[in-house]
Design a protein around this motif. Structure first.
Motif, short mmCIF file in Angstrom:
data_model
loop_
_atom_site.label_atom_id
_atom_site.label_comp_id
_atom_site.label_asym_id
_atom_site.label_seq_id
_atom_site.Cartn_x
_atom_site.Cartn_y
_atom_site.Cartn_z
N CYS A 110 18.66 6.36 6.89
CA CYS A 110 18.66 5.69 5.59
C CYS A 110 19.91 6.10 4.82
O CYS A 110 20.32 7.26 4.87
CB CYS A 110 17.41 6.06 4.80
SG CYS A 110 17.30 5.20 3.21
N MET A 112 20.27 5.69 1.46
CA MET A 112 20.05 5.74 0.02
C MET A 112 20.19 7.14 -0.58
O MET A 112 20.39 7.29 -1.78
CB MET A 112 18.68 5.15 -0.33
CG MET A 112 18.44 3.73 0.17
SD MET A 112 19.79 2.60 -0.24
CE MET A 112 19.49 2.34 -1.98
N ASN A 113 20.04 8.13 0.28
CA ASN A 113 20.39 9.50 -0.14
C ASN A 113 19.57 10.03 -1.30
O ASN A 113 20.11 10.72 -2.17
CB ASN A 113 21.89 9.53 -0.49
CG ASN A 113 22.49 10.88 -0.20
OD1 ASN A 113 21.89 11.68 0.52
ND2 ASN A 113 23.64 11.16 -0.79
N CYS A 114 18.32 9.70 -1.34
CA CYS A 114 17.47 10.25 -2.40
C CYS A 114 17.39 11.77 -2.22
O CYS A 114 17.23 12.27 -1.11
CB CYS A 114 16.07 9.63 -2.35
SG CYS A 114 16.11 7.84 -2.56
N PHE A 116 15.34 14.11 -2.87
CA PHE A 116 14.12 14.82 -2.47
C PHE A 116 13.69 14.47 -1.05
O PHE A 116 12.67 14.93 -0.58
CB PHE A 116 12.98 14.44 -3.43
CG PHE A 116 12.86 12.95 -3.62
CD1 PHE A 116 12.19 12.16 -2.70
CD2 PHE A 116 13.47 12.33 -4.70
CE1 PHE A 116 12.10 10.79 -2.87
CE2 PHE A 116 13.39 10.95 -4.88
CZ PHE A 116 12.70 10.18 -3.95
N CYS A 117 14.46 13.62 -0.38
CA CYS A 117 13.97 13.00 0.84
C CYS A 117 14.57 13.61 2.10
O CYS A 117 15.77 13.59 2.30
CB CYS A 117 14.26 11.50 0.80
SG CYS A 117 13.78 10.67 2.32
N THR A 119 14.00 12.39 5.05
CA THR A 119 14.41 11.28 5.91
C THR A 119 15.87 10.91 5.69
O THR A 119 16.62 10.67 6.64
CB THR A 119 13.55 10.03 5.60
OG1 THR A 119 12.18 10.40 5.69
CG2 THR A 119 13.85 8.91 6.55
N GLY A 120 16.26 10.88 4.41
CA GLY A 120 17.61 10.44 4.10
C GLY A 120 18.70 11.42 4.51
O GLY A 120 19.87 11.06 4.60
N GLY A 158 14.04 4.28 6.18
CA GLY A 158 14.93 3.20 5.77
C GLY A 158 14.56 2.55 4.46
O GLY A 158 13.46 2.73 3.95
N GLU A 159 15.51 1.82 3.92
CA GLU A 159 15.30 1.03 2.70
C GLU A 159 15.13 -0.43 3.15
O GLU A 159 16.11 -1.09 3.53
CB GLU A 159 16.50 1.20 1.76
CG GLU A 159 16.63 0.17 0.66
CD GLU A 159 15.38 0.00 -0.20
OE1 GLU A 159 15.04 0.91 -0.94
OE2 GLU A 159 14.75 -1.08 -0.13
N SER A 190 13.45 1.39 -3.04
CA SER A 190 13.89 2.44 -3.96
C SER A 190 14.50 1.82 -5.22
O SER A 190 14.84 2.54 -6.15
CB SER A 190 14.93 3.33 -3.26
OG SER A 190 16.03 2.55 -2.83
N SER A 351 8.52 9.57 1.45
CA SER A 351 9.36 10.11 0.42
C SER A 351 9.39 9.14 -0.70
O SER A 351 9.19 9.44 -1.84
CB SER A 351 10.75 10.27 0.94
OG SER A 351 11.05 9.13 1.65
N CYS A 352 9.68 7.93 -0.36
CA CYS A 352 9.75 7.03 -1.48
C CYS A 352 8.51 6.20 -1.63
O CYS A 352 8.39 5.46 -2.55
CB CYS A 352 10.96 6.15 -1.39
SG CYS A 352 11.14 5.15 0.01
N ARG A 353 7.61 6.32 -0.74
CA ARG A 353 6.56 5.30 -0.74
C ARG A 353 5.15 5.78 -0.58
O ARG A 353 4.85 6.60 0.24
CB ARG A 353 6.84 4.38 0.41
CG ARG A 353 8.19 3.83 0.27
CD ARG A 353 9.09 4.21 1.33
NE ARG A 353 10.40 3.92 0.82
CZ ARG A 353 11.27 3.24 1.44
NH1 ARG A 353 11.03 2.82 2.63
NH2 ARG A 353 12.41 3.00 0.92
S1 SF4 Z 1 13.20 8.13 -0.15
FE1 SF4 Z 1 13.23 6.18 1.00
S2 SF4 Z 1 15.07 5.10 0.22
FE2 SF4 Z 1 15.22 7.25 -0.41
S3 SF4 Z 1 16.48 8.23 1.21
FE3 SF4 Z 1 14.30 8.50 1.74
S4 SF4 Z 1 13.79 6.77 3.10
FE4 SF4 Z 1 15.71 6.27 2.02
#
Ligand code: SF4
Length: 356
Positions: A110, A112-114, A116-117, A119-120, A158-159, A190, A351-353
């Motif tokens: 992903c 988006m680089n959040c 706290f995430c 995954t990113g 992913g976004e 996001s 993380s985001c969802r």
């Molecule tokens: S929270 Fe979602 S949009 Fe943000 S980096 Fe993680 S996977 Fe990507």
């Protein structure tokens, strides 16, 4: 050689025509690929053997490769699937009473680089093609039969709105070929505002979930870089424009970080933002992982925050993470790495969802 799953319905019909076959062969192929979940043309016993052999010279049915499977004590399962190019992607299954939800990934990595995430952190690798998204559902259904999938959420890696054309085609196939109602499909974001409007153009529309996580631009931009481009005001305006069928609501996700966004003032601001939008707020206590810079608030603080929101007329629910023992929670999926090496949590929160 053509992977029949890579073809949209009209393309498959064109392929069948190009072989000089009658139109009903398209329907047979679709039925066997999407409803009977055939792994190969040889399984399609409805077709004469000579036809199966002829088709096999021009086409095949591609399938995801199961690389790993983790089952949580609470019943949630995480699957790691290998793709044709050697990449891998994670999918989560969440049983909940009579409901069975599959959380699909829409990208490898992903961008988006959040902050706290987890995954990113691995960065962006590539978009998934529509059939690679749909195949996550087909593969999990096959692995978990006879349990029937009732809901789909685009809340894995992913976004989704950064890969919108493929997501829209995947939704079309989930709806038309896998027979899953669009009312049971949720696409999360996001906050990619222009693509929310594009998604709104789908008819009938799917459910929308928005990862909000902060009630001020200052904090949201710190947590989610997408906010620098599309600040809260424009995001909320896009949500107000989003077409909702009667009794449908937009889900807002709000990860609670101890001492950062869980004050009374934050609750008041949040209520101000959501007022007038048919909405449901999912409060997700942060799931800490090794090296995380944020903390999870105490349960009492989480409940107090929820009560403050609810007392002002907004529906708010605290989502409890499930499957933490196998690390499949929101924002903690990391395709390509063994869940055993990266146990996150697995659950209703990505993380985001967390719109389940
Ligand atoms: S929270 Fe979602 S949009 Fe943000 S980096 Fe993680 S996977 Fe990507």
């Amino acid at each position: 050689m053509v992977n029949l799953k890579s073809l949209a319905e009209e393309e498959l019909a064109g392929f069948v025509r190009s072989l000089g076959l009658p139109a009903y062969r398209t329907r047979q192929l679709l039925h066997w690929i999407y409803e009977k979940r055939a792994l190969s043309l040889q399984e399609m016993t409805v077709l004469p053997k000579a036809l199966r052999e002829r088709l096999s010279r021009a086409a095949y049915i591609g399938n995801l490769t199961l690389l790993d499977r983790s089952i949580s004590a609470d019943g949630a399962e995480k699957f790691l699937f290998g793709l044709d190019d050697g990449e891998a992607v994670e999918t989560v299954l969440i049983p909940e009473g009579s409901r069975t939800t599959i959380c699909v990934s829409s990208q490898v990595g992903c961008a988006m680089n959040c902050r706290f995430c987890l995954t990113g952190r691995g960065g962006f690798v590539r978009d998934l093609k529509a059939h690679e998204i749909v195949d996550q559902v087909i593969a999990v259904q096959r692995l978990c039969a006879p349990r029937a999938v009732t809901n789909i959420v685009f809340m894995g890696t992913g976004e989704p709105l950064k890969n919108l054309s493929n997501v829209i085609e995947a939704v079309r196939r989930m709806n038309g070929l896998l027979k899953i109602s669009r009312r049971r499909i949720t696409v999360s974001t996001s906050g990619v505002v222009p693509e929310i409007d594009r998604l709104a153009g789908m008819s009938p529309s799917v459910n929308l979930a928005v990862s909000l996580n902060a009630a001020t631009d200052e904090l949201r931009s710190l947590l989610m870089p997408v906010n620098r481009r599309y600040p809260i005001r424009s995001l909320i305006s896009a949500c107000r424009r989003y077409p909702l069928e009667p009794r449908r609501r937009i889900t807002f996700e709000y990860i609670l970080f101890d001492g950062l966004n869980d004050s009374k003032r934050d609750a008041q601001r949040l209520v101000g933002l959501l007022r007038g939008i048919p909405s449901k707020l999912n409060l997700i206590p942060f799931n800490p992982y090794d090296g995380a810079e944020f903390r999870r608030p105490a349960d009492g603080k989480v409940e107090a925050f929820r009560d403050m929101i609810q007392s002002r007329g907004i529906t708010a629910v605290v989502r409890k993470s499930r499957g933490r023992d196998i690390l499949a929670a929101c924002g903690q999926l990391r395709g390509g790495q063994s869940p055993r090496e990266h146990p996150v949590c697995m659950s209703e929160t990505t993380s985001c969802r967390a719109a389940l």
